[in-house]
Write a protein that holds these residues in place. Structure first.
Motif, mmCIF file in Angstrom:
data_model
loop_
_atom_site.group_PDB
_atom_site.id
_atom_site.type_symbol
_atom_site.label_atom_id
_atom_site.label_comp_id
_atom_site.label_asym_id
_atom_site.label_seq_id
_atom_site.Cartn_x
_atom_site.Cartn_y
_atom_site.Cartn_z
ATOM 1 N N VAL A 290 41.511 -17.279 -27.492
ATOM 2 C CA VAL A 290 42.647 -17.652 -26.639
ATOM 3 C C VAL A 290 43.910 -17.709 -27.491
ATOM 4 O O VAL A 290 43.854 -17.700 -28.715
ATOM 5 N N SER A 291 45.035 -17.804 -26.833
ATOM 6 C CA SER A 291 46.310 -17.827 -27.547
ATOM 7 C C SER A 291 46.621 -19.210 -28.106
ATOM 8 O O SER A 291 46.032 -20.220 -27.712
ATOM 9 N N ARG A 292 47.583 -19.247 -29.023
ATOM 10 C CA ARG A 292 48.057 -20.507 -29.588
ATOM 11 C C ARG A 292 48.603 -21.413 -28.495
ATOM 12 O O ARG A 292 48.410 -22.629 -28.506
ATOM 13 N N SER A 293 49.274 -20.824 -27.512
ATOM 14 C CA SER A 293 49.858 -21.648 -26.444
ATOM 15 C C SER A 293 48.783 -22.334 -25.602
ATOM 16 O O SER A 293 48.978 -23.463 -25.140
ATOM 17 N N VAL A 294 47.638 -21.670 -25.418
ATOM 18 C CA VAL A 294 46.530 -22.317 -24.688
ATOM 19 C C VAL A 294 46.047 -23.528 -25.473
ATOM 20 O O VAL A 294 45.820 -24.602 -24.910
ATOM 21 N N ILE A 295 45.908 -23.385 -26.788
ATOM 22 C CA ILE A 295 45.474 -24.503 -27.632
ATOM 23 C C ILE A 295 46.510 -25.619 -27.593
ATOM 24 O O ILE A 295 46.172 -26.797 -27.437
ATOM 25 N N ASN A 296 47.775 -25.262 -27.705
ATOM 26 C CA ASN A 296 48.843 -26.250 -27.646
ATOM 27 C C ASN A 296 48.785 -27.026 -26.320
ATOM 28 O O ASN A 296 48.855 -28.255 -26.302
ATOM 29 N N ASN A 297 48.620 -26.315 -25.233
ATOM 30 C CA ASN A 297 48.550 -26.964 -23.921
ATOM 31 C C ASN A 297 47.281 -27.802 -23.776
ATOM 32 O O ASN A 297 47.306 -28.879 -23.174
ATOM 33 N N LEU A 298 46.189 -27.326 -24.331
ATOM 34 C CA LEU A 298 44.928 -28.069 -24.289
ATOM 35 C C LEU A 298 45.074 -29.390 -25.045
ATOM 36 O O LEU A 298 44.643 -30.446 -24.564
ATOM 37 N N GLU A 299 45.698 -29.332 -26.203
ATOM 38 C CA GLU A 299 45.883 -30.534 -27.018
ATOM 39 C C GLU A 299 46.870 -31.519 -26.390
ATOM 40 O O GLU A 299 46.810 -32.708 -26.677
ATOM 41 N N ARG A 300 47.757 -31.033 -25.571
ATOM 42 C CA ARG A 300 48.714 -31.912 -24.884
ATOM 43 C C ARG A 300 48.229 -32.287 -23.482
ATOM 44 O O ARG A 300 48.894 -32.997 -22.762
ATOM 45 N N ASN A 301 47.045 -31.773 -23.116
ATOM 46 C CA ASN A 301 46.428 -32.031 -21.815
ATOM 47 C C ASN A 301 47.303 -31.547 -20.659
ATOM 48 O O ASN A 301 47.415 -32.207 -19.632
ATOM 49 N N VAL A 302 47.916 -30.365 -20.835
ATOM 50 C CA VAL A 302 48.783 -29.814 -19.792
ATOM 51 C C VAL A 302 48.456 -28.354 -19.492
ATOM 52 O O VAL A 302 49.343 -27.571 -19.170
ATOM 53 N N LEU A 303 47.169 -27.999 -19.571
ATOM 54 C CA LEU A 303 46.786 -26.618 -19.252
ATOM 55 C C LEU A 303 47.178 -26.287 -17.827
ATOM 56 O O LEU A 303 46.912 -27.047 -16.899
ATOM 57 N N ALA A 304 47.828 -25.138 -17.644
ATOM 58 C CA ALA A 304 48.259 -24.711 -16.317
ATOM 59 C C ALA A 304 47.068 -24.479 -15.390
ATOM 60 O O ALA A 304 47.155 -24.683 -14.187
ATOM 61 N N LYS A 305 45.956 -24.031 -15.968
ATOM 62 C CA LYS A 305 44.745 -23.767 -15.185
ATOM 63 C C LYS A 305 43.652 -24.743 -15.642
ATOM 64 O O LYS A 305 42.902 -24.445 -16.569
ATOM 65 N N PRO A 306 43.553 -25.896 -14.984
ATOM 66 C CA PRO A 306 42.561 -26.886 -15.416
ATOM 67 C C PRO A 306 41.123 -26.356 -15.431
ATOM 68 O O PRO A 306 40.293 -26.834 -16.199
ATOM 69 N N GLU A 307 40.831 -25.334 -14.617
ATOM 70 C CA GLU A 307 39.478 -24.770 -14.596
ATOM 71 C C GLU A 307 39.129 -24.081 -15.926
ATOM 72 O O GLU A 307 37.972 -23.763 -16.172
ATOM 73 N N GLN A 308 40.131 -23.850 -16.776
ATOM 74 C CA GLN A 308 39.892 -23.268 -18.098
ATOM 75 C C GLN A 308 39.310 -24.281 -19.070
ATOM 76 O O GLN A 308 38.698 -23.911 -20.067
ATOM 77 N N LYS A 309 39.506 -25.555 -18.791
ATOM 78 C CA LYS A 309 39.116 -26.585 -19.752
ATOM 79 C C LYS A 309 37.627 -26.596 -20.057
ATOM 80 O O LYS A 309 37.230 -26.543 -21.220
ATOM 81 N N GLU A 310 36.792 -26.694 -19.035
ATOM 82 C CA GLU A 310 35.358 -26.859 -19.251
ATOM 83 C C GLU A 310 34.754 -25.713 -20.069
ATOM 84 O O GLU A 310 34.023 -25.978 -21.033
ATOM 85 N N PRO A 311 35.047 -24.446 -19.731
ATOM 86 C CA PRO A 311 34.510 -23.368 -20.576
ATOM 87 C C PRO A 311 35.004 -23.452 -22.022
ATOM 88 O O PRO A 311 34.254 -23.157 -22.956
ATOM 89 N N LEU A 312 36.243 -23.888 -22.225
ATOM 90 C CA LEU A 312 36.769 -24.033 -23.584
ATOM 91 C C LEU A 312 36.067 -25.170 -24.322
ATOM 92 O O LEU A 312 35.763 -25.045 -25.506
ATOM 93 N N TYR A 313 35.812 -26.263 -23.632
ATOM 94 C CA TYR A 313 35.106 -27.376 -24.265
ATOM 95 C C TYR A 313 33.728 -26.921 -24.739
ATOM 96 O O TYR A 313 33.316 -27.219 -25.857
ATOM 97 N N LYS A 314 33.023 -26.199 -23.883
ATOM 98 C CA LYS A 314 31.690 -25.709 -24.241
ATOM 99 C C LYS A 314 31.764 -24.730 -25.406
ATOM 100 O O LYS A 314 30.920 -24.760 -26.305
ATOM 101 N N LEU A 315 32.769 -23.872 -25.396
ATOM 102 C CA LEU A 315 32.936 -22.900 -26.470
ATOM 103 C C LEU A 315 33.263 -23.593 -27.795
ATOM 104 O O LEU A 315 32.745 -23.212 -28.850
ATOM 105 N N ILE A 316 34.105 -24.614 -27.754
ATOM 106 C CA ILE A 316 34.435 -25.380 -28.962
ATOM 107 C C ILE A 316 33.160 -25.976 -29.561
ATOM 108 O O ILE A 316 32.918 -25.885 -30.764
ATOM 109 N N CYS A 317 32.330 -26.566 -28.709
ATOM 110 C CA CYS A 317 31.075 -27.161 -29.197
ATOM 111 C C CYS A 317 30.180 -26.103 -29.816
ATOM 112 O O CYS A 317 29.612 -26.314 -30.894
ATOM 113 N N LYS A 318 30.072 -24.961 -29.160
ATOM 114 C CA LYS A 318 29.195 -23.892 -29.649
ATOM 115 C C LYS A 318 29.719 -23.271 -30.940
ATOM 116 O O LYS A 318 28.994 -23.132 -31.921
#
Length: 136
Positions: A28-56
């Protein structure tokens, strides 16, 4: 610490990665990470797959990521570690240096590995846990 703050802590303090590199490793892009860390992702449905990917991808304990319960990193067995290492190696296309190395080693007799293991046990840098688990 909230989940998005734990992600920032993980990236910055544990993994020592920039937002750009962390995003690159997750696809993903730097801006997605920035938004994830600030808890302001434009598409909240992106969060769960990213959380799982981070763990993996980073062997993060899901209980720590979601709930803050340590340890931060999942404890894996030696067999799980080796399976992951070999699996990652096999993903590479063609004959890489690692593949060539392991292919050459696959034809050596057991005696060679016994001697090599004995030599490696003397060097804590290579096999740190063996000093505690082997009864010499």
């Amino acid at each position: 610490m909230e989940l998005h703050e734990r992600i920032r802590h993980l990236r910055k303090n544990e993994l020592k990665l920039s937002q750009e590199k962390f995003g690159e490793l997750l696809g993903v892009s730097r801006s997605v990470i920035n938004n994830l860390e600030r808890n302001v992702l434009a598409k909240p449905e992106q969060k769960e797959p990213l959380y799982k990917l981070i763990c993996k991808e980073f062997n993060v304990n899901p209980d720590w990521l979601y709930n803050g319960k340590e340890p931060i990193f999942s404890q894996i067995s030696d067999d799980e570690y080796l399976a992951g290492f070999i699996g990652d190696m096999l993903k590479d296309e063609g004959m890489t240096p690692k593949k060539a190395f392991f292919k050459a080693f696959s034809n050596l007799p057991d005696e060679f590995f016994i001697k090599l293991y004995e030599d490696f046990k003397q060097c804590e840098t290579y096999i740190p846990s063996q000093k505690n688990s082997d009864a010499d």
